[in-house]
Design an enzyme around this catalytic site. Structure first.
Site, PDB file in Angstrom:
ATOM      1  N   GLY A 248       0.765  -1.364  -0.205  1.00 29.47           N
ATOM      2  CA  GLY A 248      -0.085   0.127  -0.075  1.00 29.47           C
ATOM      3  C   GLY A 248       1.008   0.918   0.322  1.00 29.47           C
TER       4      GLY A 248
ATOM      5  CG  HIS B 210      -5.981   8.523  19.004  1.00 27.47           C
ATOM      6  ND1 HIS B 210      -6.135   8.911  17.432  1.00 27.47           N
ATOM      7  CD2 HIS B 210      -4.492   9.742  19.023  1.00 27.47           C
ATOM      8  CE1 HIS B 210      -5.439  10.240  16.977  1.00 27.47           C
ATOM      9  NE2 HIS B 210      -4.394  10.626  18.318  1.00 27.47           N
TER      10      HIS B 210
ATOM     11  CB  ALA C 294      -1.809   5.998  -0.186  1.00 26.51           C
ATOM     12  CB  VAL C 295       0.580  10.319   1.718  1.00 24.87           C
ATOM     13  CG1 VAL C 295       1.515  10.848   2.764  1.00 24.87           C
ATOM     14  CG2 VAL C 295       0.462  10.266   0.540  1.00 24.87           C
TER      15      VAL C 295
ATOM     16  CG  ASN D  84       0.185   0.365  -4.517  1.00 22.14           C
ATOM     17  OD1 ASN D  84      -0.265   1.050  -3.703  1.00 22.14           O
ATOM     18  ND2 ASN D  84      -0.694   0.776  -5.619  1.00 22.14           N
ATOM     19  NE  ARG D  85      -6.484  -1.803  -4.732  1.00 25.22           N
ATOM     20  CZ  ARG D  85      -7.265  -2.115  -4.426  1.00 25.22           C
ATOM     21  NH1 ARG D  85      -7.358  -2.864  -3.926  1.00 25.22           N
ATOM     22  NH2 ARG D  85      -8.194  -1.199  -3.719  1.00 25.22           N
ATOM     23  CB  THR D  86      -1.917   1.132  -8.969  1.00 29.91           C
ATOM     24  OG1 THR D  86      -3.322   0.189  -8.409  1.00 29.91           O
ATOM     25  CG2 THR D  86      -1.765   1.018  -9.881  1.00 29.91           C
TER      26      THR D  86
ATOM     27  CB  VAL E 116      -5.079  -1.871   1.654  1.00 28.37           C
ATOM     28  CG1 VAL E 116      -3.516  -1.378   0.893  1.00 28.37           C
ATOM     29  CG2 VAL E 116      -5.336  -2.689   2.880  1.00 28.37           C
TER      30      VAL E 116
ATOM     31  CD  GLU F 296      -8.501  13.304  14.741  1.00 31.62           C
ATOM     32  OE1 GLU F 296      -8.849  13.344  14.112  1.00 31.62           O
ATOM     33  OE2 GLU F 296      -6.739  12.334  15.232  1.00 31.62           O
TER      34      GLU F 296
ATOM     35  N   GLY G 167       1.691   5.202   3.422  1.00 33.03           N
ATOM     36  CA  GLY G 167       2.747   3.848   3.569  1.00 33.03           C
ATOM     37  C   GLY G 167       3.821   4.034   2.650  1.00 33.03           C
TER      38      GLY G 167
END
Length: 925
Positions: A450, A628, A452-453, A473-475, A516, A632, A455
């Protein structure tokens, strides 16, 4: 939930035992009002699903509102077939599944995902479709009854196939069939883990898991007379029943032959097989058994068509069983076949690939039709006379010097030569794990899926601390982009392009972290990982998963020997890169293996302590992260209310508020959220105006605040402030209604502030501080009750320490919470601690002034107000619940306790003199 399991290779479950087993399942399911049954159709006549359906109807009676056979693309069942299969069940209950027209699309699996699980063989998105009755029927129970048996499309039917294919639409059926065909069905047949199973299970888990489906799975074998016999019965609302049934089915439904026969003869019962669409089970169930150059003789007296649908029948006649390469090209080039990929898949399933011949002997298709389709023609009467199939058992026979292997019903099993089936082809992305793992150099400390940012930043954080990381990553283009950009020049970050490659590159025990999307995606990746892991390996879920899912995954994976951790990771993009707060829970055996890595990358306090420690078993880590996030929500709403009071109530400018928040951040309210609010107040748009005022006032949410509220209701803990924060976001989302209402509804109290603004700003600061204390007090109350409920041993001071750095709610305030629990580990409530009740005493007057003034000014302050209301309720020795109990006893005889009698003794009063003296039961929230 698991409901029933019974079965073995030598077990025979009689009808009496079957009814008793179903009674056990019914008792565990409890009473239901609206039931839908989804059994197989006549093509699974021997599955015992008909008898089970009849027994369900006999038990539940009028609660059974509909029965929909899982037809897929098959012919609708005719009345004689319904009567034969389902006995006395009323015909009017049966609904016909119209796979072309009567379906709903629940969601879509992206093309990148299908490409990944198919090893690049297929790249298209896949719509998840089911008959609309499942969704719109308002059922409180859907019983999916299916036979687990080797299957050409999905490896092993049934489980989610009944829903996603059996009641699926044209796209979901077409593309699932073609996916299996394009991935080589000989690597799928008889195997539970393969691309099609992964896709269908992911589709159900992501988009249909909200449906109240319980799976009843049968396994059918043959007795000594060759008669179908019920060997196993399994029921659950998850995959466990399928796995148990599949294990038994592989044992009794797969026949391994030492030598491939030169000739095989298969008989197709005319009541069950009326088309080559079904009859070609005789081909794909035997293709791995038949010798190269051999001959398959199909005795099919009832087969009179190719397809079970007129359009598909025409396609089969048009293109014929011409072999996989040719069919794949036709499916790419010809629109009619491209629009009917299930037909293309069928043409592949029924092709011999030139390796053997098929002699089709039918009662309803001519020589010309059979030969045009690519088979040899055999006269059915002559062949029936020669091979005499009636009463014959499976096995080897000889006639006129010809040796052949006979199969009485191909629907009951799979036949293969030992040399062909024992290759250990575990299919996830096209490359067998066992073969691939021997080729890779073991090198990485941990793997991460994964990119993304969050990860990517966690990978860089790990690598900064000396750990080598394999990424996937799957892509897969994201792997290349990451290696070329953020990870450029880092020699110990390794890109991988498949699950097998990732796992093969890891040191043992393997550690794989998932970053993910929470929910079904996590389960889908776990399913893909499992064939490539071994006992003692570790999966870490670092997303915002719901804690019951983490508990479930921990337990399920422990049965497979895999250690699971569900960890909260807080701090956003910056925290992930420089040091987040990490809250791990799950299987305690995994903690020593990952402790060093997680504590190394976590944020550190001023004293150098890591903001990461073991929280507790199973879902404890994700529960603490959930709370948490709930706190928040509350913190953010409180700050937003303070902002609105200062901006709209006092008319302060953004520059003035920037100064105020800056000053607040130097004192008791020093925190990350106050700090970023200061920065937001000072941020200008391109035109020099405050950017914050140009942002639409509709706040989103990802569910953790809602989960916190739901948990508080389930546990009976009054977490009122967080609940109001969630509702405030929901109200903000009603933008159009609010704009319309603002034109009509006027608040009588709205008027300008006419007091000392500086003094009131200080009142707001103190109110914010007091309400913040209540928010944390409520959060800790909730964690304490959850710990009691789940048997967790939570370290409350340690939790405060984990939140001291890296996370969104980090603040100096948390140090005081840690001190409170260090001083008194059994502290009942933060409000009782000396420090906190002193602060509340000091701030209470200002807090009340702010709430009163907000009401006078007509400015909503739900979080500040609910916090004060809770405080006043919590400090009250007596509440008006005595009147509530009197009312409940008056109208419902719910009883009450008395202050002049011992607790636990209940009383009922006949308030009207006519209500009687019988009391109802009682419970406590």
């Amino acid at each position: 939930m698991h409901y029933y399991a019974d079965g073995s290779a030598n077990r025979t479950i009689t009808d009496t035992e079957l009814r008793a087993a179903l009674d056990t399942i019914f008792a565990r399911l409890g009473p239901r009002k609206r039931i839908l049954i989804i059994p197989p159709d006549m093509t699974r006549y021997h599955s015992r699903a008909g008898k089970i359906t009849e027994m369900i109807w006999e038990h539940y009676g009028t609660a059974v509102k509909a029965i929909m056979p899982a037809l897929g693309t098959h012919y609708p069942m005719k009345k004689p077939e319904l009567e034969k299969m389902f006995g006395s069940v009323p015909a009017e209950l049966f609904q016909v599944h119209d796979w072309r027209n009567d379906v709903l699309t629940l969601g879509e699996l992206p093309a990148e995902y299908i490409e990944e699980i198919s090893g690049g063989n297929v790249s298209y998105s896949w719509k998840v479709q089911v008959n609309r009755l499942l969704v719109e029927g308002d059922f409180d129970l859907i019983l999916s009854v299916g036979q687990v048996v080797p299957h050409e499309v999905i490896g092993m039917a049934n489980y989610t196939k009944n829903i996603c294919v059996g009641t699926g639409g044209s796209e979901s059926i077409n593309k699932s069939h073609f996916l299996g065909a394009a991935c080589d069905m000989e690597t799928i047949l008889g195997r539970t883990d393969n691309p099609v199973r992964t896709a269908i299970d992911a589709a159900f888990n992501r988009f249909a898991a909200h449906l109240p489906v319980v799976f009843i799975q049968t396994v059918i074998g043959s007795n000594s007379d060759g008669e179908p016999t019920l060997r196993g019965l399994y029921a659950a609302d998850d995959r466990s029943c399928f796995e148990q049934a599949a294990e038994l089915s592989r044992e009794i439904n797969i026949t391994l032959l030492r030598q491939p026969p030169e000739t095989m003869v298969v008989y197709l019962d005319p009541e069950e097989f009326k088309s080559t669409w079904l009859g070609n089970k005789s081909i794909y169930r035997t293709r791995m058994a038949l010798a190269d150059g051999g001959n398959l003789i199909v005795l099919a007296p009832g087969v009179a068509s190719f397809g079970e649908d007129a359009a598909i029948d025409l396609l089969i006649r048009k293109y014929g069983y011409c072999g996989t390469p040719r069919v794949l090209k036709l499916a790419a080039d010809e629109e009619d076949l491209r629009e009917n990929l299930a037909a293309a898949a069928h043409l592949i399933h029924g092709s011999t690939e030139g390796r053997f011949t098929v002699t089709y002997c039918t009662g309803g298709l001519s020589r010309e039709e059979i030969e045009a389709a690519g088979y040899q023609f055999g006269d059915i009467d002559e062949m029936l006379q020669r091979y005499q199939p009636a009463g014959k058992l499976d096995g080897y026979y000889e006639i006129d010097g010809e040796s052949y292997y006979f199969i009485a019903n191909p629907a009951l099993g799979l036949w293969a030569a030992e040399e062909r089936f024992t290759k250990e082809l575990t299919y996830t992305t096209g490359i067998p794990c066992k073969e691939r793992s021997t080729e890779m150099n073991v090198q990485a400390d941990i793997g991460l899926i994964g990119l993304a940012v969050m990860g990517q930043n966690l990978v860089l954080n790990m690598n900064d601390h000396g750990y080598s990381v394999a990424v996937f990553n799957r892509t897969t283009s994201k792997v290349d982009d990451f290696l070329a950009d953020a990870a450029a020049g880092r020699e110990t970050i390794y890109g991988t392009y498949g699950i097998e490659e990732l796992t093969a590159s890891l040191k043992r025990p393997r550690k794989v972290m998932l970053m993910v999307k929470a929910g079904a995606v996590v389960d889908a990746f776990i399913d893909m990982l499992l064939p490539c892991l071994e006992e003692g390996d570790i999966i870490i879920d670092g997303g915002n998963s719901h804690f019951p899912d983490t508990t479930r995954r921990t337990r399920e994976l422990a049965k497979k020997g895999i250690l699971f951790i569900g960890t909260g990771v807080s701090g956003g993009e910056e925290g992930a890169r420089r040091g987040p707060s990490i809250m791990p829970g799950g299987n305690p055996k995994a903690w020593p293996e990952v402790k060093e890595i997680l504590q190394a990358i976590a944020a550190k306090t001023e004293d150098g302590e890591a903001c990461c420690d073991w929280v507790g078993a199973e879902g404890a880590g994700h529960y603490v992260k959930m709370v948490h996030n709930g706190i928040e929500y509350g913190d953010m709403q409180l700050i937003a209310e303070a902002y609105q009071l200062m901006h709209e109530g006092l008319g302060l400018s953004h520059a003035e508020m920037e100064t105020i928040f800056s000053e607040w951040n130097e004192g008791e309210l020093d925190s990350y959220l106050i700090e970023i609010t200061r920065d937001i107040m000072g941020y200008k748009d391109e035109d020099g105006e405050p950017l914050v005022e140009k942002i639409l006032d509709t706040a989103g949410q990802k569910g953790t605040g809602k989960w916190t509220g739901i948990s508080s209701l389930e546990l009976g803990v009054p977490v009122t402030l967080i609940g109001e924060a969630v509702f405030a976001r929901a109200l903000s989302y009603m933008k159009y209604e609010r704009v319309s209402a603002a034109k009509t509804l006027r608040g009588e109290g709205t008027r300008p502030f006419d007091g000392d603004k500086a003094a009131f700003v200080e009142d707001i600061r103190q109110a914010l501080l007091a309400a913040k204390i209540v928010s944390y007090a409520q959060g800790y109350m909730l964690m304490r009750e959850a710990a009691r409920e789940n048997g967790w041993d939570l370290n409350y001071g340690g939790i405060a320490l984990m939140w001291r750095g890296g996370c969104i709610i980090r603040s100096v305030f948390l140090g005081k919470i840690k001190d409170a629990f260090d001083k008194n580990p059994t502290l009942e409530n933060l409000l009782i601690d000396d420090y906190f009740h002193a602060v509340i005493d000091r701030c209470q007057s200002s807090w009340r002034k702010v709430v009163i003034k907000a009401v006078e000014l007509g400015i909503p302050a739900p979080a500040l107000t609910s916090a004060l209301t809770f405080f006043d309720g919590y400090r009250s020795a007596r509440l008006p619940a005595n009147l509530l109990q009197a009312q409940r006893d008056y109208f419902g005889a719910h009883t009450y306790e008395r202050i002049d009698r011992p607790r636990g003794e209940f009383f009922h009063t006949n308030w009207t003199g006519t209500g009687g003296n019988v009391a109802s039961g009682t419970y406590e929230a």
